[in-house]
Design a protein around this motif. Structure first.
Motif, mmCIF file in Angstrom:
data_model
loop_
_atom_site.group_PDB
_atom_site.id
_atom_site.type_symbol
_atom_site.label_atom_id
_atom_site.label_comp_id
_atom_site.label_asym_id
_atom_site.label_seq_id
_atom_site.Cartn_x
_atom_site.Cartn_y
_atom_site.Cartn_z
ATOM 1 N N TYR A 1 -3.295 5.262 -2.023
ATOM 2 C CA TYR A 1 -4.165 6.262 -1.430
ATOM 3 C C TYR A 1 -3.520 7.622 -1.668
ATOM 4 O O TYR A 1 -2.355 7.831 -1.311
ATOM 5 C CB TYR A 1 -4.297 6.069 0.078
ATOM 6 C CG TYR A 1 -5.096 4.878 0.505
ATOM 7 C CD1 TYR A 1 -6.484 4.971 0.659
ATOM 8 C CD2 TYR A 1 -4.477 3.666 0.787
ATOM 9 C CE1 TYR A 1 -7.219 3.874 1.083
ATOM 10 C CE2 TYR A 1 -5.213 2.575 1.204
ATOM 11 C CZ TYR A 1 -6.577 2.685 1.351
ATOM 12 O OH TYR A 1 -7.307 1.598 1.773
ATOM 13 N N GLU B 1 -6.003 -0.375 7.005
ATOM 14 C CA GLU B 1 -5.160 -1.341 6.278
ATOM 15 C C GLU B 1 -4.462 -2.354 7.177
ATOM 16 O O GLU B 1 -4.043 -3.407 6.720
ATOM 17 C CB GLU B 1 -4.125 -0.598 5.429
ATOM 18 C CG GLU B 1 -4.707 0.100 4.225
ATOM 19 C CD GLU B 1 -5.269 -0.870 3.205
ATOM 20 O OE1 GLU B 1 -4.818 -2.024 3.120
ATOM 21 O OE2 GLU B 1 -6.186 -0.468 2.464
ATOM 22 N N ILE C 1 -6.105 5.663 7.417
ATOM 23 C CA ILE C 1 -5.793 4.628 6.415
ATOM 24 C C ILE C 1 -5.015 3.491 7.066
ATOM 25 O O ILE C 1 -5.283 2.317 6.810
ATOM 26 C CB ILE C 1 -5.019 5.235 5.235
ATOM 27 C CG1 ILE C 1 -5.910 6.206 4.455
ATOM 28 C CG2 ILE C 1 -4.485 4.142 4.315
ATOM 29 C CD1 ILE C 1 -5.168 7.082 3.465
ATOM 30 N N LYS D 1 -1.957 -0.834 -3.902
ATOM 31 C CA LYS D 1 -3.102 0.029 -3.638
ATOM 32 C C LYS D 1 -2.534 1.400 -3.271
ATOM 33 O O LYS D 1 -1.686 1.505 -2.387
ATOM 34 C CB LYS D 1 -3.923 -0.531 -2.482
ATOM 35 C CG LYS D 1 -5.174 0.250 -2.159
ATOM 36 C CD LYS D 1 -5.816 -0.308 -0.905
ATOM 37 C CE LYS D 1 -7.232 -0.708 -1.150
ATOM 38 N NZ LYS D 1 -7.855 -1.216 0.085
ATOM 39 N N VAL E 1 0.864 -1.174 0.000
ATOM 40 C CA VAL E 1 0.000 0.000 0.000
ATOM 41 C C VAL E 1 0.901 1.224 0.000
ATOM 42 O O VAL E 1 1.930 1.251 0.665
ATOM 43 C CB VAL E 1 -0.919 0.019 1.252
ATOM 44 C CG1 VAL E 1 -1.747 1.293 1.315
ATOM 45 C CG2 VAL E 1 -1.806 -1.213 1.280
ATOM 46 N N ARG F 1 -8.374 13.744 -2.815
ATOM 47 C CA ARG F 1 -8.354 12.411 -2.219
ATOM 48 C C ARG F 1 -8.788 11.393 -3.260
ATOM 49 O O ARG F 1 -9.747 11.610 -4.004
ATOM 50 C CB ARG F 1 -9.320 12.369 -1.039
ATOM 51 C CG ARG F 1 -9.179 11.093 -0.242
ATOM 52 C CD ARG F 1 -10.361 10.829 0.660
ATOM 53 N NE ARG F 1 -10.168 9.631 1.441
ATOM 54 C CZ ARG F 1 -10.095 8.389 0.959
ATOM 55 N NH1 ARG F 1 -10.150 8.181 -0.324
ATOM 56 N NH2 ARG F 1 -9.935 7.365 1.762
ATOM 57 N N SER F 2 -8.062 10.266 -3.301
ATOM 58 C CA SER F 2 -8.460 9.189 -4.213
ATOM 59 C C SER F 2 -7.844 7.870 -3.763
ATOM 60 O O SER F 2 -6.922 7.846 -2.945
ATOM 61 C CB SER F 2 -8.032 9.510 -5.653
ATOM 62 O OG SER F 2 -6.634 9.473 -5.772
ATOM 63 N N GLU F 3 -8.389 6.800 -4.299
ATOM 64 C CA GLU F 3 -7.848 5.450 -4.127
ATOM 65 C C GLU F 3 -7.730 4.857 -5.513
ATOM 66 O O GLU F 3 -8.625 5.011 -6.339
ATOM 67 C CB GLU F 3 -8.783 4.573 -3.292
ATOM 68 C CG GLU F 3 -8.878 4.968 -1.848
ATOM 69 C CD GLU F 3 -9.826 4.049 -1.074
ATOM 70 O OE1 GLU F 3 -9.907 2.837 -1.396
ATOM 71 O OE2 GLU F 3 -10.492 4.560 -0.162
ATOM 72 N N SER F 4 -6.609 4.181 -5.770
ATOM 73 C CA SER F 4 -6.408 3.568 -7.080
ATOM 74 C C SER F 4 -5.480 2.371 -6.944
ATOM 75 O O SER F 4 -4.989 2.077 -5.857
ATOM 76 C CB SER F 4 -5.825 4.591 -8.066
ATOM 77 O OG SER F 4 -4.549 5.029 -7.622
#
Length: 113
Positions: free
Chosen positions: A55, A84, A80, A53, A36, A44-47
């Protein structure tokens, strides 16, 4: 095992550290270690980047830095980490508040570039 990298030195035009994290991600994809990455960004995003992963935490720009940003607060980063549940956290950066990321739940490794 889960490894989380946190670094402010990561954006579209960054060089060595971004490359290091890319190669690390590529290597880890051939293991049973989950990866991660937590980085600052404009929103802000997650991809997913490969098997990692990513953040992106909304952060403030550093003037005259060519696009780098710094975490305004570590509260979202800590949130986060709670979600996680990493075994190891690698913190890269010279201005991070190390003591605010200390935890009995994971090993914290810190380096300065």
């Amino acid at each position: 095992m889960k490894l989380v990298d946190i670094t402010p030195y990561y954006h579209k035009k960054s060089g060595g550290i971004r490359r290091y994290l890319y190669e690390k991600s590529r290597f880890l994809s051939s293991t049973d270690i989950s990866h991660v990455l937590i980085v600052p960004g404009s929103k802000r995003s997650e991809s997913k980047e490969g098997n990692t992963k990513v953040y992106t935490v909304k952060s403030i720009p550093l003037p005259l830095s060519g696009g780098y940003r710094m975490f305004h607060t570590l509260s979202e980063v800590k949130s986060i980490l709670k979600r996680e549940l990493p075994d190891i956290v690698e913190l890269g950066g010279s201005y991070q508040r190390i003591e605010s990321l200390l935890s009995d739940n994971y090993l914290l490794s810190v380096f300065y570039h």
